[in-house]
Design an enzyme around this catalytic site. Structure first.
Site, PDB file in Angstrom:
ATOM      1  CG  ASP A 156      -2.312   0.297   0.967  1.00 46.85           C
ATOM      2  OD1 ASP A 156      -2.505   1.222   0.108  1.00 46.85           O
ATOM      3  OD2 ASP A 156      -3.318  -0.058   1.575  1.00 46.85           O
ATOM      4  CD  GLU A 191      -0.251   5.740  -7.289  1.00 46.83           C
ATOM      5  OE1 GLU A 191      -0.699   6.691  -7.128  1.00 46.83           O
ATOM      6  OE2 GLU A 191      -0.546   5.025  -8.324  1.00 46.83           O
ATOM      7  CD1 TRP A 192      -4.784   2.961  -3.070  1.00 44.84           C
ATOM      8  CD2 TRP A 192      -4.013   4.943  -2.797  1.00 44.84           C
ATOM      9  NE1 TRP A 192      -4.357   2.992  -2.029  1.00 44.84           N
ATOM     10  CE2 TRP A 192      -3.855   4.327  -1.448  1.00 44.84           C
ATOM     11  CE3 TRP A 192      -3.701   6.335  -2.586  1.00 44.84           C
ATOM     12  CZ2 TRP A 192      -3.116   4.911  -0.502  1.00 44.84           C
ATOM     13  CZ3 TRP A 192      -2.814   6.866  -1.810  1.00 44.84           C
ATOM     14  CH2 TRP A 192      -2.532   6.050  -0.506  1.00 44.84           C
ATOM     15  N   GLY A 193      -3.545   4.240  -8.507  1.00 45.36           N
ATOM     16  CA  GLY A 193      -3.799   5.031  -9.554  1.00 45.36           C
ATOM     17  C   GLY A 193      -3.701   6.456  -9.831  1.00 45.36           C
ATOM     18  CG  ASP A 214      -9.533   1.304  -0.647  1.00 43.92           C
ATOM     19  OD1 ASP A 214      -8.696   1.424  -1.570  1.00 43.92           O
ATOM     20  OD2 ASP A 214      -9.425   1.378   0.634  1.00 43.92           O
TER      21      ASP A 214
END
Length: 409
Positions: A156, A191-193, A214
């Site tokens: 994460d 990294e969530w983009g 998320d």
């Protein structure tokens, strides 16, 4: 002398090029760790950090007895909350209350069931939930994970600098550490983009990378709170199809199929639950885009509607197709969206999605598929095959997706 200097310069340039190319080649060599999208169960959406070795053992047993392992769901991904800090030698350790037997014993048990074990950490001092992260201890933690028998690391990016170059550097450091650990451990870049990981995550050693924040248990964000619903993530993934392929996948986050709005992190930011038509669309489009499939529902107390979606062998076969191509959207007028994915064996996967809140009819000329005069359409959800000439037409309910495998005849 000039000639000798010229030869010397050429030699220096040649070997410099080799040195610069070596890290990238080494990183790309890790593609073999996930030749098809990983499938399994992830603990976070249902259990958050309320996890234990007893729970993981029960999940392993259930995945085998309920047919999930046979269907291809091989991983159990332990998310945040397993950590117990570090010992006096700075080795990361599991929480002794939650995991009294240790991670090595748990990994051995999971492996004895024919499954694989994933674990979680963060590229900062603390994880998203405030537990011990791996920043500054990458090599040490990678060796520890290898000694435990871990097969996958979800890494994460909470509490880390919001800079793409720094993110690449931090993930590369862990990617290199995993490669040198003595065990094959796939790296999931979480990294969530936001920092364009499609441009660097593969070179950093990632087998997959998240494309969005998320997922929440909802069709789409209608309250403006920034939550990611099914349709929101589909929209984000659409233009990224060219970055997916064997060993490097677009991770659209967990499957929310069967969560039914029953609390947990997925219920934040407007996540009040979905219809089973919407859950079926999530499964359809996650498979069309070749996303990893990580279940996150109450696996120990599930209903048949959930099992019907998650255990659809024909849908899973599209997701796991060896060609590894992600679907691309076809330019087509009207409300409904059309997606095509090339499959092995000279086949295509065709998805027709109705993103609107009203029923829609569609007449799709088969010229968008190819030049053949006749096609066999295999309805993946209805398990029926029909022959089509010149046109396919159908009606779709709000938020419904129909999926077909198509073969020229």
């Amino acid at each position: 002398m000039t000639c000798q200097l010229s030869k010397l310069r050429k030699a220096v340039l040649f070997f410099s090029a080799l040195l610069l190319a070596a890290p990238a080649s080494a990183a790309l060599g890790r593609d073999s760790l996930a030749l098809t999208p990983p499938m399994g169960f992830m603990t976070w959406n249902k259990y958050k950090d309320d996890i234990s070795e007893q729970l993981i053992r029960r999940i392993a047993d259930r995945m085998v007895s309920a047919g999930y392992a046979k269907a291809g769901y091989k991983y159990i991904f332990i998310d945040d909350g397993w950590q117990g800090g570090r010992d006096k030698r700075n080795n990361i350790i599991p929480d002794p209350v939650k995991f009294p037997s240790g991670m090595k014993a748990l990994a051995d048990y999971v492996h004895s069931k024919g499954l694989l074990l994933g674990i979680y950490s963060d590229a900062a001092r603390l994880t998203c939930a405030g537990y011990t992260g791996s920043y500054g201890f990458e090599k040490q933690d990678a060796r520890t994970f290898a000694e435990w028998g871990i097969d996958y690391l979800k890494y994460d990016y909470c509490h880390a600098p919001s800079d793409s170059a720094v993110a690449h550097q931090r993930y590369r450091k862990m990617g290199d550490a995993l490669q040198d650990s003595g065990r094959k451990i796939a790296l999931g870049v979480c990294e969530w983009g936001q920092l364009n990981p499609e441009r660097w995550a593969r070179q950093a050693g990632g087998s997959l990378w998240r494309v969005s924040y998320d997922v929440r248990d909802m069709w789409k964000d209608i309250v403006g709170q920034g939550g990611m619903g099914i349709l929101d993530i589909i929209d984000i993934t659409e233009p990224l199809y060219k970055y997916a392929g064997p060993g490097h996948w677009l991770d659209m986050d967990m499957l929310i199929v069967g969560l039914d709005g029953k609390g947990g992190p997925s219920s934040d930011l407007g996540g009040g639950g979905c219809t089973y038509t919407e859950y079926q669309t999530q499964m359809s489009m996650w498979c069309m885009f070749a996303s990893p499939l990580a279940m996150s529902h109450d696996l120990l107390n599930e209903n048949e509607a959930t099992r019907r979606i998650l255990l659809n062998k024909e849908m899973i076969a599209i997701n796991q197709d060896a060609l590894g191509e992600a679907a691309r959207r076809v330019d087509f007028p009207g409300v409904c969206r059309v997606y095509l994915r090339r499959l092995s064996g000279n086949r295509l996967a065709l998805a027709v999605m109705n993103p609107s809140d009203k029923p829609q009819g569609i007449r799709l000329p088969l010229s968008v598929i190819g030049k053949a005069q006749k096609y066999a359409f295999r309805d993946v959800w209805e398990h029926k095959t029909t022959l089509r000439h010149k046109i396919w037409q159908g009606d779709l309910q709000p938020h419904e997706t129909k999926v077909f495998t198509v073969t020229a005849r």
